[in-house]
Design a protein around this motif. Sequence first.
Motif, PDB file in Angstrom:
ATOM      1  N   ARG B  12     -13.791   1.694  12.375  1.00  0.00           N
ATOM      2  CA  ARG B  12     -12.801   2.039  11.362  1.00  0.00           C
ATOM      3  C   ARG B  12     -11.410   1.533  11.733  1.00  0.00           C
ATOM      4  O   ARG B  12     -10.607   1.240  10.842  1.00  0.00           O
ATOM      5  N   CYS B  13     -11.119   1.471  13.013  1.00  0.00           N
ATOM      6  CA  CYS B  13      -9.769   1.099  13.459  1.00  0.00           C
ATOM      7  C   CYS B  13      -9.411  -0.290  12.938  1.00  0.00           C
ATOM      8  O   CYS B  13     -10.180  -1.233  13.086  1.00  0.00           O
ATOM      9  N   THR B  14      -8.220  -0.408  12.332  1.00  0.00           N
ATOM     10  CA  THR B  14      -7.789  -1.696  11.792  1.00  0.00           C
ATOM     11  C   THR B  14      -6.770  -2.388  12.693  1.00  0.00           C
ATOM     12  O   THR B  14      -6.324  -3.484  12.367  1.00  0.00           O
ATOM     13  N   GLY B  15      -6.384  -1.741  13.763  1.00  0.00           N
ATOM     14  CA  GLY B  15      -5.386  -2.344  14.646  1.00  0.00           C
ATOM     15  C   GLY B  15      -4.000  -2.380  14.029  1.00  0.00           C
ATOM     16  O   GLY B  15      -3.186  -3.231  14.371  1.00  0.00           O
ATOM     17  N   CYS B  16      -3.693  -1.453  13.115  1.00  0.00           N
ATOM     18  CA  CYS B  16      -2.425  -1.491  12.375  1.00  0.00           C
ATOM     19  C   CYS B  16      -1.245  -1.018  13.206  1.00  0.00           C
ATOM     20  O   CYS B  16      -0.101  -1.259  12.847  1.00  0.00           O
ATOM     21  N   THR B 178      -1.399  10.322  11.758  1.00  0.00           N
ATOM     22  CA  THR B 178      -0.929   9.221  10.907  1.00  0.00           C
ATOM     23  C   THR B 178      -1.985   8.178  10.624  1.00  0.00           C
ATOM     24  O   THR B 178      -1.854   7.430   9.658  1.00  0.00           O
ATOM     25  N   CYS B 179      -3.034   8.073  11.424  1.00  0.00           N
ATOM     26  CA  CYS B 179      -3.975   6.937  11.357  1.00  0.00           C
ATOM     27  C   CYS B 179      -4.439   6.666   9.922  1.00  0.00           C
ATOM     28  O   CYS B 179      -5.203   7.447   9.340  1.00  0.00           O
ATOM     29  N   PRO B 180      -4.001   5.560   9.301  1.00  0.00           N
ATOM     30  CA  PRO B 180      -4.348   5.314   7.898  1.00  0.00           C
ATOM     31  C   PRO B 180      -5.847   5.115   7.677  1.00  0.00           C
ATOM     32  O   PRO B 180      -6.351   5.440   6.608  1.00  0.00           O
ATOM     33  N   ALA B 181      -6.539   4.576   8.668  1.00  0.00           N
ATOM     34  CA  ALA B 181      -7.968   4.283   8.487  1.00  0.00           C
ATOM     35  C   ALA B 181      -8.847   5.464   8.868  1.00  0.00           C
ATOM     36  O   ALA B 181     -10.079   5.334   8.823  1.00  0.00           O
ATOM     37  N   GLU B 182      -8.245   6.572   9.236  1.00  0.00           N
ATOM     38  CA  GLU B 182      -8.989   7.770   9.649  1.00  0.00           C
ATOM     39  C   GLU B 182      -9.970   7.435  10.766  1.00  0.00           C
ATOM     40  O   GLU B 182     -11.117   7.883  10.762  1.00  0.00           O
TER      41      GLU B 182
END
Lengths: 743, 225
Positions: B12-16, B178-182
């Motif tokens: 799930r992590c997008t590296g944002c 805060t993690c947008p990608a949960e």
Amino acid sequence: MSDIISRRDFLFYGGATIAGVTLGELGRRQLARADERAAAWRPRGVETWATSVCRECAAGCGVRARLADDVPVKLEGNPLCPIGRGRLCAKGQAALESYFDPDRLVGPARQAGSRSAPRWERVSWDAGCRLLASQLGGHGADVIAFAFDEHGPLADAWSHFWSSLGARLVWTHGATAERLTPAVAALTGAKACPLFDLERATHVLSFGAPLVEDWLSPVWTQRSFGRFRRTAGRPRGRLVQVDARQSLTARKADESLILSAEQQIVLAYAIASVLLRENRVNRTAIDAIGGDLAAFENAIVARYSPDDSAAATGVPVVTILRMARELTATPQPLVTVATDAPRPLVDATLALNALIGAIDHPGGLFGKIVNGAERSADAATVLGDIAAGRIRPRVVAFHDAAALRSVHAPPDPSTYLASVPFIVSFSPYLDESCAVADLVLPLDTPLESWHAVVPAPAIGGETIALARPAVARRLESRDLGSILRAVARAVGGDALTAFPWSSSEGIVREEVARLQRLRRGGLYSEAYEMDWLEQLERGGWWVGDATSDRDFITSALEKGGWIDPYFEPGLLSQSAREQGGLNFPVPPAIHGIPLAAARDEERAVGTTGQADAPPANEGFPLRLTVFTPAVVSLAGNQNVPGLFELLGQPEGLPWRPWVEVGHETAARFRIANGETVQIESPSGRIHAVAVLVEGLPEGTVSMAFVPASSAEARWTRTIDADVRRLCGADGFSTPCHVRIARL
Amino acid sequence: MARWGLVVDLDRCTGCQACVIACKHENNVPFSTPASSAAGRLMTWIQLVAVEMPGRDHRVPLPLMCQQCDRPPCTDVCPTSATYLSTDGIVAQVYARCIGCRYCTNACPYVVKVFNWTPPEWPASMQGMMNPDVSVRPKGVVEKCTFCHHRLMIARERAKAEGRELASEDYVPACVQTCPAEALTFGDLDDQHSAVAAAAASPRAFQWMEELGTKPKVIYLREGE
């Protein structure tokens, strides 16, 4: 705190106004940074929360600011906001640093010297507005007003004001779905923004769409991506990324192909060709909509044979066949595309969505009508016309620096705006627009502002983000409404009639009152409440949110917005049916696609030999691809140290733009990872750190675009490697050729 | 007593890097400069690093922070007990006790403890954005991720004031929030009904450098099926 600053600033600027600041750039720095002297640390205790709206891009995410004794110390996402649901991206959180930016403009000022030898004088707000009015009076037709492309009552107020003067409005488009609207209209006849149902897709074929970086509405996209990948009870979503470089999205993909934009067009049509040849298209879906599929099939099958396409793209035939078959072997496929992709590529991807039955299908592509006037003007083009002398405005107004960051010319706007007699900037930051201005009238920063913003299209229904100022003004800035009202009053006539509001607060309150009269929708709330509201509306019911007008306004501003979640899918299909079916694009012949440029450089580096044309870029053998890192702000404040630290990660290169080089190219030019290199084109040269990446074809390099600025903001000025120095007048849209060498 | 742990789903992590800046603001971690970054003195408690993973052609981004080991090598070498394993399972860092010997930074195999080589600096105008719940660390002191321990203390106080037990959802670190990608799941690893325990039991779960036997309570879920 603001009282202390105002008193001390008053004393400081009292002297400055009388004497004038006569020290050129140093003067500008003094003007911008004097607030530091008054800043003071004091312990704080009482915690409160305030609602606001993020304005760092067009997404309009809801924000909650944590205040300690009324001073903001942290930004979080607003859990009631349907876009982010309590989540916030890096840029959104960094807005806190913009509020405290030590280089923020402290108040209105006029240029008493010249742009080449600046001498800034503080002026009162009244004097500043009258000065602008005196420049505008009678010259409306010779005025151009630039602003970042946002929708909503405040943007409309900006439009009303300038339109009433007869001025030309120019917008800088964000990376929103609105850019794809013309292609959607061409295919379906619907003047609608595409909505990509990424969350429910089971297989995504992406042509350059930076899904995990900065696409459409970034927080919504990232949340959708997470759920696309992993949602309990559903198979894991598979992502195939076709990209011009080894982007972060390509690295996150299950499979990635590195192709130029031209090659991507060929690949997209080649996949469509395979779908038609193998009779894999979703004929049920297409028959339900209608359209001349046979003509499209004849054209595409004849022009895009797998063999020819493989030769043009370098992608093996078996891979093209597999990519096509994968698209139809999954229940909810979706094809996505970058918002700045060339039009033929957008047309091809939308056609692919039609062929696989993704239009108006869960996990596919939907359409949403966006209210408001069509905004077709492009800031970069208009600024290019000014630079070339094709248009000669008397006054130019910059709402923000977005236009100047979008321009393709080298980053010294004073040269191409030299012919403009008067420039006014409304930006609150020491940025590019302020650096060329004759008058600065700084707006409030987003945390200090009233908000009534229509978020960029991402979800169905109708949404508007609303908020009152989360914090008190830190400096002597003003809200847009009161500035324009003061100027309108000084101009008089139509301008005053067209701008009846006394402040932004009045505009926002009027909007909230309008929403209450609609008798539909509701205020931002928990997800299950919004689902319930939609179900009620679907059954013809509506339940109001508050008992009185006052309660409604208070609640709307506290909860952060209003939404009518009712969304009826099927707009694209219905529109297409009404126009007689899908209007498939006419695919260009492979030889009509300008692949020649790519072949030229391949010949120059000796990989393939098609010696039927002379080398196009003698001495510059590498094709340069430009990309914008997600943490670069193209609309808001760039002078943010927290975001500069995120640049170049995870490669360990904070604070610096970098150039990506494939291993073969690096070996050929003897470049090591982490080495500083010189990149040179016929237009200029810059230095950057080289990062060796896998998968980048030989003869290609890619470089991060981080705008340099002639303004003297302390962190922005550390950036000097602006890739625009390498590109010609056409900017990033046409291939730029460079050579690279070790220093 | 809960045993707090974090699961990072790399699929799930997008590296944002939203987690990175959330941590920075929450914990008053000072900004770097181009010069200090180039000298390798970037101050971060959580950072995106590119790592090679089995089955992946390219290096993938991995958020790396203090792994909150159950057998932390850093605590064994600290001469002043400035860093120790708390009863919550969080590896604590008491700044007032730290003498700056940097034994712990050397002992940590994950290289996630950072040393204040210079006094922390912010422009005067930015000092207003400091989180009053977190102390600013002086020169000569080691610091690192604490799972936003101050949030745990506040949550405990709040629960106590409301006359109830601390619930797992009362306490969430800033990065998770805060993690947008949960992609981040946080909670009590010993609570078998918790989402974090379920995620940690996934067949995709692994620990970073788990062969060292440090028993991290940060657990990663690999990409892919």
